[in-house]
Design an enzyme around this catalytic site. Structure first.
Site, PDB file in Angstrom:
ATOM      1  N   LYS A   1       0.860  -1.186   0.000  1.00  0.00           N
ATOM      2  CA  LYS A   1       0.000   0.000   0.000  1.00  0.00           C
ATOM      3  C   LYS A   1       0.905   1.249   0.000  1.00  0.00           C
ATOM      4  O   LYS A   1       1.847   1.317   0.769  1.00  0.00           O
ATOM      5  CB  LYS A   1      -0.867  -0.016   1.257  1.00  0.00           C
TER       6      LYS A   1
ATOM      7  N   GLU B   1     -18.585  -5.658  11.098  1.00  0.00           N
ATOM      8  CA  GLU B   1     -19.497  -4.900  11.975  1.00  0.00           C
ATOM      9  C   GLU B   1     -20.555  -5.801  12.602  1.00  0.00           C
ATOM     10  O   GLU B   1     -20.956  -5.593  13.746  1.00  0.00           O
ATOM     11  CB  GLU B   1     -20.184  -3.781  11.179  1.00  0.00           C
TER      12      GLU B   1
ATOM     13  N   ARG C   1     -25.378  -2.581   8.097  1.00  0.00           N
ATOM     14  CA  ARG C   1     -25.292  -4.041   7.884  1.00  0.00           C
ATOM     15  C   ARG C   1     -25.385  -4.820   9.197  1.00  0.00           C
ATOM     16  O   ARG C   1     -25.493  -6.032   9.184  1.00  0.00           O
ATOM     17  CB  ARG C   1     -24.032  -4.415   7.132  1.00  0.00           C
TER      18      ARG C   1
HETATM   19  C1  LIG Z   1     -18.489  -2.410   5.770  1.00  0.00           C
HETATM   20  C2  LIG Z   1     -17.321  -1.449   5.716  1.00  0.00           C
HETATM   21  N1  LIG Z   1     -16.651  -1.174   6.865  1.00  0.00           N
HETATM   22  C3  LIG Z   1     -15.622  -0.309   6.857  1.00  0.00           C
HETATM   23  C4  LIG Z   1     -15.248   0.320   5.691  1.00  0.00           C
HETATM   24  C5  LIG Z   1     -14.135   1.344   5.702  1.00  0.00           C
HETATM   25  N2  LIG Z   1     -13.022   0.922   4.876  1.00  0.00           N
HETATM   26  C6  LIG Z   1     -12.821   1.360   3.653  1.00  0.00           C
HETATM   27  S1  LIG Z   1     -11.497   0.716   2.945  1.00  0.00           S
HETATM   28  C7  LIG Z   1     -11.103  -0.136   4.360  1.00  0.00           C
HETATM   29  C8  LIG Z   1      -9.885  -0.985   4.444  1.00  0.00           C
HETATM   30  C9  LIG Z   1      -9.934  -2.026   3.354  1.00  0.00           C
HETATM   31  O1  LIG Z   1      -8.781  -2.826   3.462  1.00  0.00           O
HETATM   32  P1  LIG Z   1      -8.477  -3.799   2.250  1.00  0.00           P
HETATM   33  O2  LIG Z   1      -9.703  -4.513   1.861  1.00  0.00           O
HETATM   34  O3  LIG Z   1      -7.316  -4.612   2.653  1.00  0.00           O
HETATM   35  O4  LIG Z   1      -8.122  -2.826   1.041  1.00  0.00           O
HETATM   36  P2  LIG Z   1      -6.819  -1.911   0.876  1.00  0.00           P
HETATM   37  O5  LIG Z   1      -7.240  -0.528   1.290  1.00  0.00           O
HETATM   38  O6  LIG Z   1      -5.735  -2.484   1.726  1.00  0.00           O
HETATM   39  O7  LIG Z   1      -6.494  -1.987  -0.591  1.00  0.00           O
HETATM   40  C10 LIG Z   1     -12.059   0.060   5.320  1.00  0.00           C
HETATM   41  C11 LIG Z   1     -12.050  -0.568   6.671  1.00  0.00           C
HETATM   42  C12 LIG Z   1     -15.983   0.013   4.525  1.00  0.00           C
HETATM   43  N3  LIG Z   1     -15.706   0.608   3.344  1.00  0.00           N
HETATM   44  N4  LIG Z   1     -16.993  -0.876   4.570  1.00  0.00           N
HETATM   45 MG   LIG Z   2      -5.322  -4.359   2.464  1.00  0.00          MG
END
Ligand SMILES: Cc1ncc(C[n+]2csc(CCOP(=O)(O)OP(=O)(O)O)c2C)c(N)n1
Ligand SMILES: [Mg+2]
Ligand SMILES: CC(=O)[C@@H](O)[C@H](O)COP(=O)(O)O
Length: 636
Positions: free
Chosen positions: A282, A367, A395
């Site tokens: 990242k 969640e 959700r």
């Molecule tokens: C249900 C839900 N909870 C929290 C979020 C907030 N959120 C957005 S991106 C993220 C992290 C995602 O991590 P990953 O899937 O590993 O993707 P990366 O950013 O590392 O590419 C979170 C927690 C969300 N979008 N949806």
């Molecule tokens: Mg990730």
């Protein structure tokens, strides 16, 4: 003119040499830093998927093949490669969305920015492809290691692996982080895989050397490859996925274009459900992001491209107050514990975690689990505080209803980003929580209007041990304090104005909209109206004192930063009517529609929630005594 300028469709990518792919990746990275530093956005996640997205578009053929991006925040590169290179108004009204958008492109499918849904989308599309005879079409789902901690992803994998002939490719974009490092046993397992790259390299070595050394070498390679399961379990213990019936390919270096081409081509040729485990970084290629320990520039505001430092001051005043008060509460109440769904810092729990690490739980992007696990904690004598963004509580509605409220569990939800957030698009506005939570029996919801009422509401909430409580507040800076003239029946009266027009109006400002309510009250007073502006902190259930204040009014006006349909205003109207009050209740709030991405102020204006708009609507209201309506409006 660089290579990126010459890419107008994905087909242009397939003509590039390996060296050109590397050159293109460098251009894309430079473009992302320059563009996103001007607008803000998900810089880190997109810097991590440059080579991966190029490879996906080289091996597969969108839109014939369907591409799904889980959460969608990492789709900027996809946009660049599919004819959308004007990022000047990214996440702004009329500009590119920060997430996939069907209105923008035939290459975009899922607009929902709630995580962990991609594999379910993919399963559905793949099943439809089979039924419609499109057996040669692939579905490619990119899901992050964080999103893979969400329960829906595993429900989907269970279904995907039920049939072995779906052309479905799951690409796990494993950068080891959600915001912070991803938690849990699954993350540990991915770690194990990530650190045992040996299998792929071992296989490549075998391919390169043994097969080229004549029949004996080929025999040795075939024997080794024939033992692949055994070898894999030794050098890459990924049995979990294959035991589930999901062919595993990887781990693959997500920044090596050639390795990616090979791995994705293998996956494409496999002809059944297959998981490609891609290791990425990242924030890759931009040192301020690479060095950002907190979250590798997961989501940035406007920054200086050279340094990565923010141009605007800190954006999250409400969050800071929560972060401070919850630590104070934690020092007084050892039974209070904190739960986050992979967003420790963004929701303001980092100080609490630093002070009480053993009382802080990061459940991953889960969640629903957070809510029901909190019910368990409450049963066993703790008081959990579950801190989420308001939109993500949607959700977990059933868990709040049937695991927490049904058992009268003392769990407190703290909802940040409540109301209109704006630039993250439709699925990120925290606009449904009040309408959803008001139908949960026994639940109490507070919408504080300023710092003092927020600190007080948090303490009152954690003092309730026999029902769920919710404290919700908006994204962004915290407005000035709005002190009460007095408190009547538990409701703070903010302003009173004697009018001359003989009309008596009560204006109810819900939460942060109290500031708007005060301005509306002033405009109504200018129009000769006798007006009282109040701000109840606890709005579900409707306070008795607020119902009493509806007596002897010509009109009641409610203003809330949530959907009007079934919102707090509607609840007051129902409750006041049951109490025999006749004054109509005009409810101002967010319409029950999906709001296009724009700034918060633009969405407030489009929703008719600016003070002047509300005041004009009230002054023209037929419920007011008919005398000199034109005169009243003219005085505005
Ligand atoms: C249900 C839900 N909870 C929290 C979020 C907030 N959120 C957005 S991106 C993220 C992290 C995602 O991590 P990953 O899937 O590993 O993707 P990366 O950013 O590392 O590419 C979170 C927690 C969300 N979008 N949806
Ligand atoms: Mg990730
Ligand atoms: C994609 C996602 O859900 C989050 O990263 C969100 O975009 C961040 O929003 P804030 O800027 O409000 O923290």
């Amino acid at each position: 003119m660089g290579l990126l300028d010459r890419i107008s469709t994905p087909a242009d990518l397939r003509r590039l040499t390996t060296a050109q792919v590397e050159e293109l990746a460098a251009e894309v990275r430079s473009f992302l830093v320059q563009a996103v530093s001007q607008t803000g956005g998900h810089l880190g996640p997109n810097l991590g998927v440059v080579e991966l997205t190029i490879a996906i578009h080289r091996v597969f053929e969108s839109p014939r093949d369907s591409f799904i991006f889980d959460t969608g925040h990492q789709s900027y590169v996809h946009k660049l490669l599919t004819g959308r290179q004007d990022f000047a108004a990214l996440r702004r009204r009329e500009g590119l969305s920060g997430y996939p958008s069907r209105a923008e492109s035939e290459h975009d499918i899922v607009e929902n920015s709630h995580a962990s849904t991609a594999l379910s989308w993919a399963d559905g599309i793949a099943k439809a492809n089979m039924l419609k005879g499109h057996r040669d079409r692939h579905v490619v789902a990119v899901i992050g290691d964080g999103a893979l901690t969400g329960g829906m992803a595993w429900e989907a994998i269970n279904n995907i692996t039920a049939s072995q002939d779906q052309r479905l490719v799951v690409i796990v974009n494993d950068n080891g982080r959600s915001y912070a490092p991803t938690i849990g046993g699954l993350a540990h397992h991915l770690d194990t895989l990530r650190t045992t790259r040996g299998y792929e390299q071992f296989l490549d070595w075998g391919r390169r050397t043994l097969r080229r050394s004549g029949p004996p070498g080929r025999l040795a390679y075939d024997a080794l490859h024939g033992l692949k399961k055994g070898i894999k379990d030794v050098v890459a213990p990924q049995g979990m996925f294959e035991d589930l019936g999901l062919k595993y390919v990887g781990p693959v270096d997500g920044h090596d274009g050639e390795a990616l081409d090979r791995a994705l081509s293998r996956a494409k040729a496999f002809g059944g459900p297959v998981l490609v485990h891609v290791i990425t970084e990242k924030g890759r290629g931009y040192s301020p992001a690479e060095q950002d320990v907190a979250d590798r520039f997961h989501a940035v505001g406007v920054i200086h491209p050279e340094t990565g430092l923010p141009v605007a001051p800190s954006r999250f005043g409400w969050t800071k107050v929560f972060a401070d008060e919850i630590v104070k509460i934690g020092e007084e109440r050892t039974d209070v514990v904190a739960i986050t769904a992979a967003m420790l810092a963004p929701v303001g729990l980092a100080p609490f975690a630093a002070r009480f690490p053993e009382r802080t739980f990061d459940v991953g992007i889960a969640e629903q689990h957070a809510a029901t696990s909190a019910a368990g904690m409450a049963f066993a004598g703790l008081h959990p505080v579950v801190a989420l963004y308001a939109t993500f509580l949607n959700r977990a509605f059933d868990q709040v209803l049937m695991d927490i409220a049904l058992h009268r569990a003392g769990v407190t939800f703290v909802l940040d980003r409540a109301g209109i957030t704006g630039d993250d698009g439709a699925s990120h506005n925290g606009m449904w929580d009040m309408a959803l939570m008001r139908i949960v029996p026994g639940l109490r919801l507070a919408a504080p209007r300023d710092e003092p009422t927020m600190r007080r509401a948090l303490r009152e909430a954690v003092a309730v041990d026999d029902a769920p409580t919710v404290v919700r507040y908006p994204k962004g800076p915290l407005g000035p304090e709005l002190p009460a003239l007095e408190t009547v029946g538990g409701v703070d009266v903010l302003t009173r104005s004697q009018g001359s027009a003989g009309a008596r109006v009560l204006v109810v400002g819900v939460g942060a909209m109290a500031a708007t309510a005060v301005e509306v009250g002033s405009l109504l007073a200018d129009g000769g109206i006798d007006v009282e502006v109040v701000s109840p902190t606890w709005v579900v259930p409707t306070p008795g004192g607020l119902v009493d204040l509806c007596a002897d009014r010509d009109l009641v006006v409610t203003i809330e930063d949530g959907i009007v349909a079934g919102g707090v205003g509607a609840l007051l109207a129902e409750t006041a009517a049951r109490a025999g009050h006749r004054a109509p209740v005009r409810q101002f709030g967010i319409p029950a529609v999906f709001l296009d991405h724009a700034s918060r102020d633009q969405v407030v204006e489009a929703s008719g929630l600016r003070p002047a708009d509300v005041a004009a609507a009230v002054l023209a209201d037929s419920a007011l005594p008919s005398s000199d309506e034109a005169d009243r409006t003219a005085r505005l």
